[in-house]
Write a protein that holds these residues in place. Structure first.
Motif, PDB file in Angstrom:
ATOM      1  N   THR A   1       0.585  -1.102  -0.283  1.00  0.00           N
ATOM      2  CA  THR A   1      -0.258   0.408  -0.227  1.00  0.00           C
ATOM      3  C   THR A   1       0.720   1.290   0.146  1.00  0.00           C
ATOM      4  OG1 THR A   1       0.028   0.162   2.297  1.00  0.00           O
ATOM      5  CG2 THR A   1      -1.844  -0.882   1.130  1.00  0.00           C
ATOM      6  N   VAL A   2       1.870   1.744   0.680  1.00  0.00           N
ATOM      7  CA  VAL A   2       2.813   2.360   0.757  1.00  0.00           C
ATOM      8  C   VAL A   2       3.883   2.754  -1.170  1.00  0.00           C
ATOM      9  CG1 VAL A   2       5.601   3.367   1.772  1.00  0.00           C
ATOM     10  CG2 VAL A   2       3.174   2.627   3.058  1.00  0.00           C
ATOM     11  N   VAL A   3       4.338   1.209  -1.223  1.00  0.00           N
ATOM     12  CA  VAL A   3       4.718   1.441  -2.110  1.00  0.00           C
ATOM     13  C   VAL A   3       3.482   1.881  -3.667  1.00  0.00           C
ATOM     14  CG1 VAL A   3       5.625   0.125  -4.336  1.00  0.00           C
ATOM     15  CG2 VAL A   3       6.757  -0.207  -1.909  1.00  0.00           C
ATOM     16  N   MET A   4       2.221   1.332  -3.381  1.00  0.00           N
ATOM     17  CA  MET A   4       1.659   1.567  -4.244  1.00  0.00           C
ATOM     18  C   MET A   4       1.251   3.067  -5.320  1.00  0.00           C
ATOM     19  SD  MET A   4      -0.793  -2.077  -4.678  1.00  0.00           S
ATOM     20  CE  MET A   4      -1.167  -1.220  -6.229  1.00  0.00           C
ATOM     21  N   LYS A   5       0.681   3.615  -3.576  1.00  0.00           N
ATOM     22  CA  LYS A   5       0.425   5.109  -2.725  1.00  0.00           C
ATOM     23  C   LYS A   5       1.612   6.147  -3.733  1.00  0.00           C
ATOM     24  CE  LYS A   5      -3.094   4.992   0.026  1.00  0.00           C
ATOM     25  NZ  LYS A   5      -2.901   3.604   0.603  1.00  0.00           N
ATOM     26  N   VAL A   6       3.416   5.764  -3.480  1.00  0.00           N
ATOM     27  CA  VAL A   6       4.540   6.703  -3.935  1.00  0.00           C
ATOM     28  C   VAL A   6       4.355   6.497  -5.839  1.00  0.00           C
ATOM     29  CG1 VAL A   6       7.032   7.065  -3.972  1.00  0.00           C
ATOM     30  CG2 VAL A   6       5.441   6.214  -1.436  1.00  0.00           C
ATOM     31  N   ASP A   7       3.954   5.026  -5.846  1.00  0.00           N
ATOM     32  CA  ASP A   7       3.903   4.849  -7.850  1.00  0.00           C
ATOM     33  C   ASP A   7       3.222   6.308  -8.524  1.00  0.00           C
ATOM     34  OD1 ASP A   7       6.011   3.057  -6.722  1.00  0.00           O
ATOM     35  OD2 ASP A   7       4.413   1.600  -7.579  1.00  0.00           O
ATOM     36  N   LEU A   8       1.886   6.298  -7.660  1.00  0.00           N
ATOM     37  CA  LEU A   8       0.735   6.589  -8.205  1.00  0.00           C
ATOM     38  C   LEU A   8       0.931   8.093  -8.405  1.00  0.00           C
ATOM     39  CD1 LEU A   8      -2.394   4.928  -6.316  1.00  0.00           C
ATOM     40  CD2 LEU A   8      -1.763   4.331  -8.596  1.00  0.00           C
ATOM     41  N   VAL A   9       1.264   8.111  -6.898  1.00  0.00           N
ATOM     42  CA  VAL A   9       1.816  10.387  -7.167  1.00  0.00           C
ATOM     43  C   VAL A   9       2.841  10.842  -7.898  1.00  0.00           C
ATOM     44  CG1 VAL A   9       0.427  10.635  -4.864  1.00  0.00           C
ATOM     45  CG2 VAL A   9       2.560  10.342  -4.580  1.00  0.00           C
ATOM     46  N   GLY A  10       3.557  10.034  -7.939  1.00  0.00           N
ATOM     47  CA  GLY A  10       5.034  10.890  -8.724  1.00  0.00           C
ATOM     48  C   GLY A  10       5.493  11.601  -6.915  1.00  0.00           C
ATOM     49  N   PRO A  11       6.933  12.737  -7.395  1.00  0.00           N
ATOM     50  CA  PRO A  11       7.911  13.232  -6.862  1.00  0.00           C
ATOM     51  C   PRO A  11       6.881  14.173  -5.992  1.00  0.00           C
ATOM     52  CG  PRO A  11       8.089  13.236  -8.783  1.00  0.00           C
ATOM     53  CD  PRO A  11       6.961  12.328  -8.262  1.00  0.00           C
ATOM     54  N   LYS A  12       6.409  15.100  -6.454  1.00  0.00           N
ATOM     55  CA  LYS A  12       5.537  15.939  -5.678  1.00  0.00           C
ATOM     56  C   LYS A  12       5.125  16.052  -4.536  1.00  0.00           C
ATOM     57  CE  LYS A  12       6.449  18.668 -10.047  1.00  0.00           C
ATOM     58  NZ  LYS A  12       5.758  19.769 -10.954  1.00  0.00           N
ATOM     59  N   GLY A  13       4.351  14.520  -4.218  1.00  0.00           N
ATOM     60  CA  GLY A  13       3.331  14.807  -3.436  1.00  0.00           C
ATOM     61  C   GLY A  13       3.798  13.605  -3.034  1.00  0.00           C
ATOM     62  N   ARG A  14       5.367  13.266  -2.394  1.00  0.00           N
ATOM     63  CA  ARG A  14       5.052  11.839  -1.700  1.00  0.00           C
ATOM     64  C   ARG A  14       5.028  11.789  -0.538  1.00  0.00           C
ATOM     65  NH1 ARG A  14      11.112  10.808  -3.652  1.00  0.00           N
ATOM     66  NH2 ARG A  14       9.956  10.253  -6.251  1.00  0.00           N
ATOM     67  N   GLY A  15       5.401  13.058   0.525  1.00  0.00           N
ATOM     68  CA  GLY A  15       5.272  13.356   1.836  1.00  0.00           C
ATOM     69  C   GLY A  15       3.850  12.812   1.962  1.00  0.00           C
TER      70      GLY A  15
ATOM     71  N   HIS B   1      16.269   5.750  -6.341  1.00  0.00           N
ATOM     72  CA  HIS B   1      15.555   6.145  -7.174  1.00  0.00           C
ATOM     73  C   HIS B   1      15.270   5.332  -8.331  1.00  0.00           C
ATOM     74  CE1 HIS B   1      15.842   5.757 -12.017  1.00  0.00           C
ATOM     75  NE2 HIS B   1      16.725   6.906 -12.225  1.00  0.00           N
ATOM     76  N   PRO B   2      13.929   5.201  -8.583  1.00  0.00           N
ATOM     77  CA  PRO B   2      12.262   5.160  -8.667  1.00  0.00           C
ATOM     78  C   PRO B   2      12.667   3.401  -9.705  1.00  0.00           C
ATOM     79  CG  PRO B   2      12.481   6.739 -10.117  1.00  0.00           C
ATOM     80  CD  PRO B   2      14.153   6.867  -9.884  1.00  0.00           C
ATOM     81  N   THR B   3      13.824   3.062 -10.457  1.00  0.00           N
ATOM     82  CA  THR B   3      13.945   1.844 -10.275  1.00  0.00           C
ATOM     83  C   THR B   3      14.615   0.924  -9.807  1.00  0.00           C
ATOM     84  OG1 THR B   3      16.057   2.338 -11.097  1.00  0.00           O
ATOM     85  CG2 THR B   3      14.781   2.658 -12.462  1.00  0.00           C
ATOM     86  N   TRP B   4      14.820   1.247  -8.495  1.00  0.00           N
ATOM     87  CA  TRP B   4      15.424   0.863  -7.080  1.00  0.00           C
ATOM     88  C   TRP B   4      14.250   0.778  -6.101  1.00  0.00           C
ATOM     89  CZ3 TRP B   4      18.455   3.246  -2.822  1.00  0.00           C
ATOM     90  CH2 TRP B   4      19.334   4.685  -4.016  1.00  0.00           C
ATOM     91  N   ARG B   5      13.472   2.142  -6.167  1.00  0.00           N
ATOM     92  CA  ARG B   5      12.949   2.541  -4.710  1.00  0.00           C
ATOM     93  C   ARG B   5      12.150   1.501  -3.643  1.00  0.00           C
ATOM     94  NH1 ARG B   5      10.195   7.396  -6.053  1.00  0.00           N
ATOM     95  NH2 ARG B   5       8.201   5.446  -7.108  1.00  0.00           N
ATOM     96  N   ALA B   6      11.539   0.235  -4.445  1.00  0.00           N
ATOM     97  CA  ALA B   6      10.866  -0.276  -3.494  1.00  0.00           C
ATOM     98  C   ALA B   6      11.716  -0.998  -3.263  1.00  0.00           C
ATOM     99  CB  ALA B   6       9.736  -0.964  -4.816  1.00  0.00           C
ATOM    100  N   ARG B   7      13.108  -1.456  -3.466  1.00  0.00           N
ATOM    101  CA  ARG B   7      13.592  -2.660  -2.521  1.00  0.00           C
ATOM    102  C   ARG B   7      14.258  -1.517  -1.631  1.00  0.00           C
ATOM    103  NH1 ARG B   7      17.273  -4.126  -8.086  1.00  0.00           N
ATOM    104  NH2 ARG B   7      15.860  -3.062  -8.828  1.00  0.00           N
ATOM    105  N   SER B   8      14.592  -0.177  -1.921  1.00  0.00           N
ATOM    106  CA  SER B   8      14.970   0.510  -1.000  1.00  0.00           C
ATOM    107  C   SER B   8      14.416   1.058   0.169  1.00  0.00           C
ATOM    108  CB  SER B   8      15.336   1.933  -1.589  1.00  0.00           C
ATOM    109  OG  SER B   8      16.498   2.631  -0.275  1.00  0.00           O
TER     110      SER B   8
END
Length: 416
Positions: free
Chosen positions: A132-146, A352-359
């Motif tokens: 649920t965390v990863v998918m929300k971060v994916d959906l909003v992009g960098p500007k609305g992460r917090g 980086h987005p390509t390894w953010r889920a693993r981080s």
């Protein structure tokens, strides 16, 4: 490792407004995920003490140790699985694993059943909450992460608090089992069905975000991401140790507080109230602190939040009246609200987005390992020196962790 090839629909866009329907659905699902933990916050330690007559605090908190270790390991692999299987599949697996948990607690003939149920609960939480965390971060992009993380954690921990209060209320009238645990059965069924039927995967959103960024000379193997997040990058190291200590004090409060308050003469309903205030303030506060970190930055909120948590723990240990314990719970919730979404956002900023889920999965491994360390260490200290000594010790450690973050980390939100 690179993300699997996915056909990118031209309609895929990043942003909360553009993806509000899926975002809202994931908020509801994470409320059910949080509720599954909430069914245990008040009643399960008391089941160990009152129904199974366990005298050792360390043995009673063993259910949290099993939960924390397994959840930490599930977090560790969840990011890798999310990139290879897809986010939705991992979410659904998490719910399927969690389905037996409330039934096992209701039927448990001995404490070993409760420990086994929490092995499954830890695995379920590691997969479902992570996604649920990863998918929300994916959906909003960098500007609305917090904001995204704040809303996600708001839904989850508000549900933890409300369920802790509800189960305490039900237990005071109907007993510790089975009626309070029926709430968990409803959560498990609803979360599973919604995840299977309505959730859509978000990997295409990751590819859209990554397509607009330069490729870094950055790690792609799991081992390299683990080492970078754990030790090599100062910002990621600082976040990992702060997350560990944050959940260390949460694991301590989960197992110790109901027993501590019982020895001071409080009834189950008032214990349920104290156990509810902390996660409710934590959950609601993140609606403010998450987006605030997008504007003001992450570091100040994280450091200040760790210090506020420490103050709440010391007041709880040293105060001798209900009003002081209530204040301690309020401070503990407020401090955690300052820290929790900002740490996830800070890790996302530095990845980086390509390894953010693993981080994020590595960060969440260290963070949720804190449950086990906190429950074990607090139980051992309490058995030897008493409950107050255990709470004071964890409070001092929490203050020191905030100081480490202040020294080691830079501000990761460069737009603030």
């Amino acid at each position: 490792m690179t993300l699997p090839a996915i056909r990118e629909p031209s309609s895929v866009k990043l942003g909360l407004k553009e993806n509000w329907q899926q975002f809202s659905l994931l908020l509801l699902i994470n409320a059910f995920v949080g509720g599954m933990v909430g069914i245990e916050r008040t009643v399960v330690p008391l089941i160990g003490a009152n129904e199974f007559h366990i005298q050792s605090t360390a043995l009673i908190t063993s259910f949290i140790i099993s939960f924390g270790v397994v959840k930490a390991l599930a977090n560790l692999v969840s990011g890798q699985l999310a990139d290879s299987w897809g986010r939705k599949r991992v979410l659904v697996v998490g719910w399927l694993v969690g389905l037996p948990v409330p039934f096992m607690i209701v039927a448990a003939p001995n404490w070993e059943w409760v420990i086994a149920a929490n092995v499954l609960l830890g695995l379920s939480q590691g997969f479902a909450w992570s996604m649920t965390v990863v998918m929300k971060v994916d959906l909003v992009g960098p500007k609305g992460r917090g904001l995204a993380v704040g809303l996600n954690e708001f839904a989850g921990y508000l549900a933890v608090g409300l369920t802790a209060f509800l189960t305490g209320y039900l237990a005071s009238r109907y007993g510790l089992r089975p009626v309070p645990i029926y709430v968990g059965i409803a959560y498990a069924l609803a979360g599973t069905l919604l995840s299977i039927l309505l959730v859509r995967d978000t990997r295409q959103h990751v590819r859209v975000e990554a397509g607009g960024m330069s490729k870094e000379a950055s790690p792609f193997s799991f081992r390299e991401v683990f080492m970078l997040t754990s030790f090599k990058n100062r910002n990621l190291f600082a976040a990992s140790q702060a997350g560990l200590v944050n959940n260390l004090n949460d694991g301590m409060s989960w197992g110790i507080f109901p027993l501590f308050f019982t020895t001071l003469g409080l009834g189950i309903e008032r214990i349920g109230l104290l156990k509810a205030v902390y996660p409710i303030v934590w959950g609601v506060g993140q609606v403010v602190t998450g987006p605030l970190s997008d504007r003001w930055g992450r570091k100040g909120l994280i450091v200040g939040g760790m210090w506020v948590q420490a103050a709440g723990l010391l007041i709880t240990a040293l105060g001798g009246q209900f009003a002081w314990w209530l204040l301690g719970s309020l401070l503990l919730g407020a401090g955690t609200a300052m820290v929790y979404p900002c740490l996830i956002a800070a890790v996302s900023d530095a990845s980086h987005p390509t390894w953010r889920a693993r981080s994020l999965s590595v960060y969440r491994f260290w963070r949720d390992l804190g449950y086990a360390i906190g429950a074990l260490s607090a139980g051992l200290i309490a058995d030897r020196f008493g409950f107050s000594a255990a709470i004071v010790s964890i409070g001092i450690l929490t203050f020191l962790s905030g100081t480490v973050y202040w020294w080691a980390a830079e501000e990761t939100n460069k737009s603030s």
